[in-house]
Design a protein around this motif. Structure first.
Motif, PDB file in Angstrom:
ATOM      1  N   GLY A  75     -29.193  -1.398 -23.740  1.00  0.00           N
ATOM      2  CA  GLY A  75     -29.526  -2.661 -24.388  1.00  0.00           C
ATOM      3  C   GLY A  75     -28.263  -3.445 -24.729  1.00  0.00           C
ATOM      4  O   GLY A  75     -28.209  -4.663 -24.577  1.00  0.00           O
ATOM      5  N   LEU A 104     -26.903  -5.327 -21.831  1.00  0.00           N
ATOM      6  CA  LEU A 104     -27.595  -6.611 -21.640  1.00  0.00           C
ATOM      7  C   LEU A 104     -26.996  -7.677 -22.552  1.00  0.00           C
ATOM      8  O   LEU A 104     -26.808  -8.825 -22.148  1.00  0.00           O
ATOM      9  CB  LEU A 104     -29.083  -6.486 -21.961  1.00  0.00           C
ATOM     10  CG  LEU A 104     -30.014  -5.972 -20.905  1.00  0.00           C
ATOM     11  CD1 LEU A 104     -31.442  -5.986 -21.425  1.00  0.00           C
ATOM     12  CD2 LEU A 104     -29.911  -6.760 -19.630  1.00  0.00           C
ATOM     13  N   SER A 151     -32.312  -7.435 -25.241  1.00  0.00           N
ATOM     14  CA  SER A 151     -31.323  -6.407 -25.592  1.00  0.00           C
ATOM     15  C   SER A 151     -31.598  -5.832 -26.980  1.00  0.00           C
ATOM     16  O   SER A 151     -31.454  -4.630 -27.197  1.00  0.00           O
ATOM     17  CB  SER A 151     -29.906  -6.968 -25.516  1.00  0.00           C
ATOM     18  OG  SER A 151     -29.628  -7.834 -26.591  1.00  0.00           O
ATOM     19  N   ILE A 160     -35.163  -3.801 -26.936  1.00  0.00           N
ATOM     20  CA  ILE A 160     -35.146  -2.464 -26.336  1.00  0.00           C
ATOM     21  C   ILE A 160     -34.645  -1.434 -27.346  1.00  0.00           C
ATOM     22  O   ILE A 160     -35.136  -0.307 -27.401  1.00  0.00           O
ATOM     23  CB  ILE A 160     -34.349  -2.437 -25.009  1.00  0.00           C
ATOM     24  CG1 ILE A 160     -34.741  -1.237 -24.161  1.00  0.00           C
ATOM     25  CG2 ILE A 160     -32.863  -2.434 -25.226  1.00  0.00           C
ATOM     26  CD1 ILE A 160     -36.059  -1.339 -23.501  1.00  0.00           C
ATOM     27  N   TYR A 196     -36.854   2.954 -20.325  1.00  0.00           N
ATOM     28  CA  TYR A 196     -35.872   2.944 -19.231  1.00  0.00           C
ATOM     29  C   TYR A 196     -36.416   2.204 -18.009  1.00  0.00           C
ATOM     30  O   TYR A 196     -35.700   1.431 -17.379  1.00  0.00           O
ATOM     31  CB  TYR A 196     -35.492   4.368 -18.825  1.00  0.00           C
ATOM     32  CG  TYR A 196     -34.569   5.049 -19.801  1.00  0.00           C
ATOM     33  CD1 TYR A 196     -33.205   4.799 -19.791  1.00  0.00           C
ATOM     34  CD2 TYR A 196     -35.063   5.946 -20.740  1.00  0.00           C
ATOM     35  CE1 TYR A 196     -32.355   5.422 -20.674  1.00  0.00           C
ATOM     36  CE2 TYR A 196     -34.222   6.583 -21.632  1.00  0.00           C
ATOM     37  CZ  TYR A 196     -32.874   6.305 -21.598  1.00  0.00           C
ATOM     38  OH  TYR A 196     -32.030   6.921 -22.485  1.00  0.00           O
ATOM     39  N   LEU A 215     -36.554  -1.558 -18.735  1.00  0.00           N
ATOM     40  CA  LEU A 215     -35.218  -2.154 -18.699  1.00  0.00           C
ATOM     41  C   LEU A 215     -34.733  -2.315 -17.262  1.00  0.00           C
ATOM     42  O   LEU A 215     -34.178  -3.360 -16.902  1.00  0.00           O
ATOM     43  CB  LEU A 215     -34.241  -1.300 -19.502  1.00  0.00           C
ATOM     44  CG  LEU A 215     -32.856  -1.857 -19.708  1.00  0.00           C
ATOM     45  CD1 LEU A 215     -32.899  -3.227 -20.366  1.00  0.00           C
ATOM     46  CD2 LEU A 215     -32.038  -0.896 -20.551  1.00  0.00           C
ATOM     47  N   TYR A 243     -36.591  -5.219 -15.783  1.00  0.00           N
ATOM     48  CA  TYR A 243     -36.072  -6.491 -16.291  1.00  0.00           C
ATOM     49  C   TYR A 243     -34.734  -6.841 -15.634  1.00  0.00           C
ATOM     50  O   TYR A 243     -34.521  -7.988 -15.205  1.00  0.00           O
ATOM     51  CB  TYR A 243     -35.917  -6.440 -17.814  1.00  0.00           C
ATOM     52  CG  TYR A 243     -35.313  -7.701 -18.367  1.00  0.00           C
ATOM     53  CD1 TYR A 243     -36.080  -8.860 -18.462  1.00  0.00           C
ATOM     54  CD2 TYR A 243     -33.977  -7.758 -18.736  1.00  0.00           C
ATOM     55  CE1 TYR A 243     -35.523 -10.041 -18.933  1.00  0.00           C
ATOM     56  CE2 TYR A 243     -33.416  -8.924 -19.211  1.00  0.00           C
ATOM     57  CZ  TYR A 243     -34.190 -10.071 -19.306  1.00  0.00           C
ATOM     58  OH  TYR A 243     -33.644 -11.227 -19.760  1.00  0.00           O
ATOM     59  N   GLU A 244     -33.843  -5.865 -15.535  1.00  0.00           N
ATOM     60  CA  GLU A 244     -32.549  -6.131 -14.898  1.00  0.00           C
ATOM     61  C   GLU A 244     -32.737  -6.589 -13.450  1.00  0.00           C
ATOM     62  O   GLU A 244     -32.040  -7.483 -12.984  1.00  0.00           O
ATOM     63  CB  GLU A 244     -31.668  -4.877 -14.935  1.00  0.00           C
ATOM     64  CG  GLU A 244     -31.108  -4.578 -16.301  1.00  0.00           C
ATOM     65  CD  GLU A 244     -30.281  -3.295 -16.309  1.00  0.00           C
ATOM     66  OE1 GLU A 244     -30.289  -2.545 -15.307  1.00  0.00           O
ATOM     67  OE2 GLU A 244     -29.628  -3.046 -17.330  1.00  0.00           O
TER      68      GLU A 244
END
Length: 144
Positions: free
Chosen positions: A52, A55, A74, A77, A101, A104, A107-108
């Protein structure tokens, strides 16, 4: 050593505590076993919080329409990870953290794309973390 190589080494070395605590949970008894159970979840929270933070750091370096959302995600999370541990149910916490996980990573990929060496590394590391969490949940199911 280059930043890329350092990132790769640190990433893979970061999997070691997941598997070491998982092994401790499977093989030890009494207090050391309980310590392994708790250490796994605490370490998982620490790594999810670290991701996080990455991010947050990345959001500060980009100036796009997603910047504010990146900052919120960020922080979200980290709060999600803490809430997972507050359930006080180790199996639920581990399952939920593993979903964190995956979320995330998703999202990335959505905001940064899925190409390049870092994206590939993140995918492999996330799979390593997911396998460790699955093993943790299976051990809890066997114990029940």
């Amino acid at each position: 050593m280059s930043a890329r190589l350092t990132t790769q080494w640190l990433g893979y070395l970061g999997l070691v505590p997941f598997y070491a605590t998982l092994l401790g949970y499977a093989l030890l008894e009494d207090y050391p076993r309980s310590l392994s159970v708790q250490a796994f979840l605490i370490y998982s929270l620490a790594i999810l919080s670290f991701l996080g933070g990455t991010l947050w750091g990345h959001a500060r370096t980009v100036d796009d329409s997603q910047q504010a959302l990146r900052l919120v995600v960020s922080n979200g999370i980290v709060l999600f990870g803490v809430a997972c541990l507050l359930t006080a149910q180790t199996t639920i916490a581990a399952g939920a953290l593993s979903l964190g996980y995956l979320a995330l990573l998703w999202y990335e990929r959505r905001v940064d794309g899925a190409t390049g060496w870092y994206a590939s590394l993140r995918r492999r590391l996330t799979w390593g973390v997911m396998i460790a969490h699955a093993g943790y949940v299976v051990l809890h199911i066997i114990d029940a």
